[in-house]
Write a protein that holds these residues in place. Structure first.
Motif, PDB file in Angstrom:
ATOM      1  N   ASP A 127      38.182  57.937  27.103  1.00 58.35           N
ATOM      2  CA  ASP A 127      39.374  57.888  28.119  1.00 58.35           C
ATOM      3  C   ASP A 127      39.491  57.322  28.826  1.00 58.35           C
ATOM      4  N   GLY A 128      40.544  57.400  29.934  1.00 57.44           N
ATOM      5  CA  GLY A 128      40.931  57.326  31.121  1.00 57.44           C
ATOM      6  C   GLY A 128      40.503  57.188  32.065  1.00 57.44           C
ATOM      7  N   MET A 129      39.835  57.933  32.572  1.00 60.33           N
ATOM      8  CA  MET A 129      38.510  57.864  33.468  1.00 60.33           C
ATOM      9  C   MET A 129      37.645  56.721  33.573  1.00 60.33           C
ATOM     10  N   HIS A 130      37.396  56.978  31.821  1.00 58.08           N
ATOM     11  CA  HIS A 130      35.718  55.848  31.524  1.00 58.08           C
ATOM     12  C   HIS A 130      36.393  54.553  31.622  1.00 58.08           C
ATOM     13  N   MET A 131      37.748  54.113  31.576  1.00 53.93           N
ATOM     14  CA  MET A 131      38.263  53.024  31.449  1.00 53.93           C
ATOM     15  C   MET A 131      38.959  52.006  32.702  1.00 53.93           C
ATOM     16  N   PHE A 132      38.609  52.857  33.679  1.00 56.09           N
ATOM     17  CA  PHE A 132      39.240  52.657  35.357  1.00 56.09           C
ATOM     18  C   PHE A 132      38.758  51.694  36.065  1.00 56.09           C
ATOM     19  N   LEU A 133      37.074  51.936  35.689  1.00 56.54           N
ATOM     20  CA  LEU A 133      36.541  50.935  36.731  1.00 56.54           C
ATOM     21  C   LEU A 133      36.739  49.618  35.469  1.00 56.54           C
ATOM     22  N   PRO A 134      36.642  49.371  34.490  1.00 55.93           N
ATOM     23  CA  PRO A 134      36.221  48.250  33.941  1.00 55.93           C
ATOM     24  C   PRO A 134      38.018  47.371  34.272  1.00 55.93           C
ATOM     25  N   GLN A 135      38.900  48.607  33.637  1.00 58.45           N
ATOM     26  CA  GLN A 135      40.615  47.423  34.501  1.00 58.45           C
ATOM     27  C   GLN A 135      40.214  47.581  35.929  1.00 58.45           C
ATOM     28  N   ALA A 136      40.095  48.554  36.721  1.00 57.66           N
ATOM     29  CA  ALA A 136      40.008  47.438  38.260  1.00 57.66           C
ATOM     30  C   ALA A 136      39.076  46.122  38.445  1.00 57.66           C
ATOM     31  N   ILE A 137      38.621  46.200  37.652  1.00 55.61           N
ATOM     32  CA  ILE A 137      36.647  45.006  37.786  1.00 55.61           C
ATOM     33  C   ILE A 137      37.841  43.664  36.915  1.00 55.61           C
ATOM     34  N   GLY A 138      38.573  44.308  35.886  1.00 57.76           N
ATOM     35  CA  GLY A 138      39.574  42.976  35.655  1.00 57.76           C
ATOM     36  C   GLY A 138      40.856  42.300  36.673  1.00 57.76           C
ATOM     37  N   MET A 139      41.393  43.026  36.985  1.00 57.21           N
ATOM     38  CA  MET A 139      42.415  43.292  38.459  1.00 57.21           C
ATOM     39  C   MET A 139      41.975  42.341  39.435  1.00 57.21           C
ATOM     40  N   ALA A 140      40.539  42.840  40.200  1.00 54.36           N
ATOM     41  CA  ALA A 140      40.066  42.441  41.420  1.00 54.36           C
ATOM     42  C   ALA A 140      39.795  41.406  41.094  1.00 54.36           C
ATOM     43  N   ALA A 141      38.435  40.489  39.805  1.00 51.01           N
ATOM     44  CA  ALA A 141      38.615  39.431  39.191  1.00 51.01           C
ATOM     45  C   ALA A 141      40.237  38.323  38.976  1.00 51.01           C
ATOM     46  N   PHE A 142      40.983  38.483  38.541  1.00 52.66           N
ATOM     47  CA  PHE A 142      42.178  37.874  38.802  1.00 52.66           C
ATOM     48  C   PHE A 142      42.306  37.746  39.921  1.00 52.66           C
ATOM     49  N   GLY A 143      42.554  38.600  41.124  1.00 57.38           N
ATOM     50  CA  GLY A 143      42.830  39.012  42.420  1.00 57.38           C
ATOM     51  C   GLY A 143      42.076  38.060  42.770  1.00 57.38           C
ATOM     52  N   LEU A 144      40.686  37.272  43.316  1.00 60.49           N
ATOM     53  CA  LEU A 144      39.463  36.663  43.688  1.00 60.49           C
ATOM     54  C   LEU A 144      39.957  35.121  43.189  1.00 60.49           C
ATOM     55  N   LEU A 145      40.298  35.672  41.765  1.00 59.90           N
ATOM     56  CA  LEU A 145      40.327  33.512  41.504  1.00 59.90           C
ATOM     57  C   LEU A 145      42.012  33.161  42.176  1.00 59.90           C
ATOM     58  N   VAL A 146      43.382  34.289  42.381  1.00 59.92           N
ATOM     59  CA  VAL A 146      43.900  33.091  42.439  1.00 59.92           C
ATOM     60  C   VAL A 146      43.571  33.622  44.623  1.00 59.92           C
ATOM     61  N   GLY A 147      43.058  34.474  44.640  1.00 62.40           N
ATOM     62  CA  GLY A 147      42.452  34.332  45.940  1.00 62.40           C
ATOM     63  C   GLY A 147      41.906  32.759  46.597  1.00 62.40           C
ATOM     64  N   LEU A 148      40.794  32.442  45.900  1.00 61.96           N
ATOM     65  CA  LEU A 148      39.987  31.174  46.033  1.00 61.96           C
ATOM     66  C   LEU A 148      41.345  30.131  45.470  1.00 61.96           C
ATOM     67  N   GLU A 168      44.195  29.514  46.109  1.00 64.38           N
ATOM     68  CA  GLU A 168      45.207  29.381  47.005  1.00 64.38           C
ATOM     69  C   GLU A 168      44.298  28.856  48.475  1.00 64.38           C
ATOM     70  N   THR A 169      43.303  29.051  48.668  1.00 67.41           N
ATOM     71  CA  THR A 169      42.716  29.070  49.879  1.00 67.41           C
ATOM     72  C   THR A 169      42.249  27.375  49.136  1.00 67.41           C
ATOM     73  N   PHE A 170      41.718  27.219  48.738  1.00 65.79           N
ATOM     74  CA  PHE A 170      40.718  25.454  48.310  1.00 65.79           C
ATOM     75  C   PHE A 170      42.086  24.749  47.839  1.00 65.79           C
ATOM     76  N   LYS A 171      43.156  24.982  46.996  1.00 66.58           N
ATOM     77  CA  LYS A 171      44.296  24.018  46.733  1.00 66.58           C
ATOM     78  C   LYS A 171      45.535  23.570  47.091  1.00 66.58           C
ATOM     79  N   ASN A 172      45.732  25.019  47.982  1.00 68.93           N
ATOM     80  CA  ASN A 172      47.068  25.070  49.224  1.00 68.93           C
ATOM     81  C   ASN A 172      45.958  25.339  51.135  1.00 68.93           C
ATOM     82  N   SER A 173      44.925  25.010  51.034  1.00 67.06           N
ATOM     83  CA  SER A 173      44.441  24.957  51.984  1.00 67.06           C
ATOM     84  C   SER A 173      44.990  26.005  52.857  1.00 67.06           C
ATOM     85  N   ASN A 174      45.328  27.501  52.189  1.00 69.71           N
ATOM     86  CA  ASN A 174      45.431  28.627  53.120  1.00 69.71           C
ATOM     87  C   ASN A 174      44.332  29.609  52.710  1.00 69.71           C
ATOM     88  N   ASN A 175      43.622  28.974  54.045  1.00 66.52           N
ATOM     89  CA  ASN A 175      42.676  30.256  53.574  1.00 66.52           C
ATOM     90  C   ASN A 175      42.840  32.347  53.863  1.00 66.52           C
TER      91      ASN A 175
END
Length: 302
Positions: free
Chosen positions: A186-207, A209-216
């Motif tokens: 159900d949706g409650m059990h799917m929430f953490l895996p979904q959040a992990i997917g979101m956070a993984a993508f968020g971390l990748l774009v953050g990294l 930006e930091t290394f490619k565009n020299s903007n930490n």
């Protein structure tokens, strides 16, 4: 009528009403908005799992939820970019104009998939009522973008924004569709895996930006302020994920109801960002918002 489903749809409405305005208010680059939103969601999801002691999903269910979260993050990066797009005079598009356009695309895509592929609104009467409700919502969303004085720059900016938001819709569609193909959960059990997917993508774009565009971005306070906006998104994501499940309201109704948040997002975006509106503009916008609420209410009874 599923009261539990309606309660979770209400959480989605409240969360998504506040989220886009907070993202615009805190500012920063789109990558900072997405990092803050995704990691704020992950924090809430971890707390929820620790409190309820829910087991972690595994196998196909985990990956469907994971990739739905990553897909949302992709769509949201582009949507936040649209918030900050400017015309030749330097006027920013803002969430008040971008969100109605995005909402129109999302409602169309999710309702079509829910009805055609998942069998939502099974009777012909339901389909007819649902179709007219969606049309009214789309008209209402269009009215909320009304400007009394249009310029060539305004039109050009809106056309660019439409292109960006159409691409973003790919991510948003997968966000709503992929969880529909999980089994035995159900949706409650799917929430953490979904959040992990979101956070993984968020971390990748953050990294990136930091290394490619020299903007930490990790050394800038606005990045962490955006985590607060993520708490509101987390409320919306959980509410929508649960309410859109087949055992609750289904994808078509759950999504349409969640998009009543356009009312709060539009009004708060105008007020918080100090966007000047004439009396005529407020009148037309108000008519659009009433149409959205009334039509969405119809879908709750289908």
């Amino acid at each position: 009528m599923n009261i539990t489903g309606l309660f979770f749809a209400l959480l989605a409405i409240i969360g998504w009403s506040a989220y886009p305005t907070l993202v615009s208010y805190f500012g920063g680059k789109p990558v900072q908005g997405i990092f803050g939103a995704t990691w704020g969601t992950l924090i809430v999801a971890i707390v929820l799992v620790l409190v309820t002691k829910m087991p972690m999903l595994h196998g196909a269910n985990f990956w469907l939820a994971f990739f739905s979260g990553a897909a949302w993050a992709f769509g949201n990066v582009l949507t936040i970019m649209a918030f900050g797009m400017k015309d030749e005079a330097g006027n920013e598009l803002g969430s008040a104009k971008a969100m109605p356009i995005s909402t129109a695309f999302q409602i169309t895509a999710n309702v079509v998939w829910g009805v055609v592929m998942l069998g939502n609104w099974s009777s012909m009467t339901s389909k007819v009522l649902g179709f007219f409700a969606v049309v009214i919502i789309l008209i209402g969303a269009y009215l909320t973008t009304y400007q009394e004085k249009k310029t060539a720059g305004n039109k050009q900016l809106l056309m660019k924004a439409v292109g960006v938001l159409l691409i973003a819709q790919i991510g948003y569609s997968l966000y709503g569709i992929l969880p529909q193909y999980t089994h035995g959960t159900d949706g409650m059990h799917m929430f953490l895996p979904q959040a992990i997917g979101m956070a993984a993508f968020g971390l990748l774009v953050g990294l990136y930006e930091t290394f490619k565009n020299s903007n930490n971005i990790f050394s800038q306070s606005v990045t962490y302020k955006q985590i607060f906006s993520g708490f509101f998104f987390a409320m919306a994501a959980l509410g929508y994920l649960v309410s859109a499940q087949p055992a609750m309201l289904g994808l078509a109704t759950g999504f349409v109801l969640s998009q009543v948040s356009i009312v709060g997002a539009t009004v708060s975006g105008i007020i918080v960002m100090h966007v000047h509106k004439t009396g005529k503009e407020w009148s037309v916008i108000s008519i659009g918002l009433v149409m959205i609420v009334a039509a969405a209410a119809v879908t709750a009874f289908i």
